[in-house]
Design a protein around this motif. Structure first.
Motif, PDB file in Angstrom:
ATOM      1  N   GLY A  11       0.811  -1.213   0.000  1.00  0.00           N
ATOM      2  CA  GLY A  11       0.000   0.000   0.000  1.00  0.00           C
ATOM      3  C   GLY A  11       0.841   1.259   0.000  1.00  0.00           C
ATOM      4  N   GLY A  12       0.289   2.355  -0.505  1.00  0.00           N
ATOM      5  CA  GLY A  12       0.989   3.629  -0.547  1.00  0.00           C
ATOM      6  C   GLY A  12       0.970   4.342   0.793  1.00  0.00           C
ATOM      7  N   GLY A  13       1.974   5.193   1.028  1.00  0.00           N
ATOM      8  CA  GLY A  13       2.056   5.971   2.257  1.00  0.00           C
ATOM      9  C   GLY A  13       1.214   7.233   2.202  1.00  0.00           C
ATOM     10  N   GLY A  34       6.233   6.256   4.301  1.00  0.00           N
ATOM     11  CA  GLY A  34       6.752   5.283   3.355  1.00  0.00           C
ATOM     12  C   GLY A  34       5.688   4.311   2.869  1.00  0.00           C
ATOM     13  N   GLY A  35       5.889   3.792   1.647  1.00  0.00           N
ATOM     14  CA  GLY A  35       5.005   2.787   1.079  1.00  0.00           C
ATOM     15  C   GLY A  35       5.399   1.389   1.518  1.00  0.00           C
ATOM     16  N   GLY A  36       4.438   0.455   1.470  1.00  0.00           N
ATOM     17  CA  GLY A  36       4.699  -0.915   1.872  1.00  0.00           C
ATOM     18  C   GLY A  36       5.457  -1.693   0.812  1.00  0.00           C
ATOM     19  N   GLY A  73       2.334   2.617   4.675  1.00  0.00           N
ATOM     20  CA  GLY A  73       1.561   1.661   3.895  1.00  0.00           C
ATOM     21  C   GLY A  73       1.805   0.236   4.358  1.00  0.00           C
ATOM     22  N   GLY A  74       0.789  -0.634   4.230  1.00  0.00           N
ATOM     23  CA  GLY A  74       0.923  -2.025   4.602  1.00  0.00           C
ATOM     24  C   GLY A  74       1.651  -2.828   3.541  1.00  0.00           C
TER      25      GLY A  74
END
Length: 327
Positions: free
Chosen positions: A67-69, A235-237, A301-302
């Motif tokens: 996922g996105g941050g 941050g993104g996952g 993000g996850g």
């Protein structure tokens, strides 16, 4: 005030609030902030929530996107220009996609905002990251980072063609929709791998300045792609790994380098780092038959889930936050 942490009065040089500076942290739900009559200035920060990592209905080495941050926004206001109260809304994190026989994308992160109680006018807002794509027969694309003008796009997932990446949230800077971004635009997620390939990683998530980092794409029989980072946003996952290879590292806060957390590894994806200042980092992608890690608070993000031979799922995106300093 729901989800509020009221900080102590700090310092002794404040010109408005007696005794110095007052700090409030809003961590969930909707709240009302009462501005002291003696206040002269407010500094406010909003951080959007993170998107959830993708789930899947597939098996055989096909993994999901991270996922996105959430985006970051800050502004300074004269107390004289504001009403006596402000309404505070904190975005909820996107849920990780499940593995239940359907192609489940991760949920989008909610926005965090402040608006005038008297008129409802929004004075500051940061959008959430897009959910990671759920894998089908092809590995899934990563969710995009949230922007200061729009939510990040959800990562794609298809049965045959290369899954698309989520597109970063607005504003569009000089007509650009490039992966890495500057200003308030969110970063794009990574692109997945089309059906028929083996032992191939998807592309990394891109990085941003004030927008959130993009989620890394899932892989087919290979290591997951890293999540994008952000200088000021979350941050993104990382993308999931479709094999025993490591899940993708989550993106971090305070850097423009994808995968800066170095938290990917075998087994369950590690959760992102949570912080009381700045923003959270992205959760790592799961490896093999393992779930993705949850995003770090606020806004991370996850991580995407790995090869879904077991009942695993994508990591949850982290909730957003609103911080207020009053002088």
């Amino acid at each position: 005030m729901s989800g509020t942490v009221g900080g102590p009065v700090i310092g002794s040089r404040g010109t408005g609030v007696i005794g110095g500076k007052k700090f409030y942290r809003f961590t969930s739900g909707t709240s009302v902030l009462h501005i002291p009559e003696s206040a002269t200035m407010l500094v406010i920060e909003c951080i959007g929530a993170g998107g959830g990592g993708g789930g899947s209905n597939s098996s055989g080495g096909v993994a999901s996107g991270g996922g996105g941050g959430g985006a970051f926004a800050r502004a300074c206001f004269s107390a004289d220009a504001l009403p006596a109260t402000l309404d505070i809304i904190v975005g909820a994190g996107g849920s990780g996609g499940a593995h239940d026989g359907a192609q489940n994308h991760g949920g989008d992160g909610g926005h965090s905002e402040v608006h005038l109680s008297s008129a409802g006018t929004v004075i500051l807002k940061a959008y959430g990251g897009g959910g990671g794509g759920g894998a089908w027969a092809a590995s899934a694309g990563g969710g995009a980072g949230g922007g200061t003008g729009a939510i990040g796009g959800t990562g794609g997932g298809t049965s045959t063609a290369a899954p698309t990446a989520g597109i970063g949230g607005n504003p569009t800077i000089q007509g650009s929709t490039a992966g890495n971004s500057l200003g308030g635009r969110g970063a794009n997620g990574g692109t997945g791998i089309e059906y028929g390939y083996t032992t191939t990683s998807g592309s990394i998530g891109y990085s941003a300045e004030y927008g959130g980092g993009g989620g890394g794409a899932g892989s087919i029989g290979a290591a997951g792609a890293h999540g994008g980072s952000s200088l000021y946003g979350a941050g993104g996952g990382g993308g999931g790994s479709g094999s025993a290879a490591d899940g993708g590292d989550g993106g971090d806060w305070g850097t423009y380098t994808a995968g800066a957390t170095s938290n990917g590894g075998s087994g369950d994806g590690a959760d992102g780092t949570s912080r009381e200042f700045g923003c959270g980092s992205g959760g790592a992608g799961g490896a093999g038959s393992s779930p993705g890690g949850d995003g770090g608070v606020p806004g991370g993000g996850g991580g995407g889930m790995g090869d879904p031979a077991a009942s695993a799922g994508g990591g949850d995106g982290a909730k957003g936050e609103v911080r207020v300093w009053i002088w």
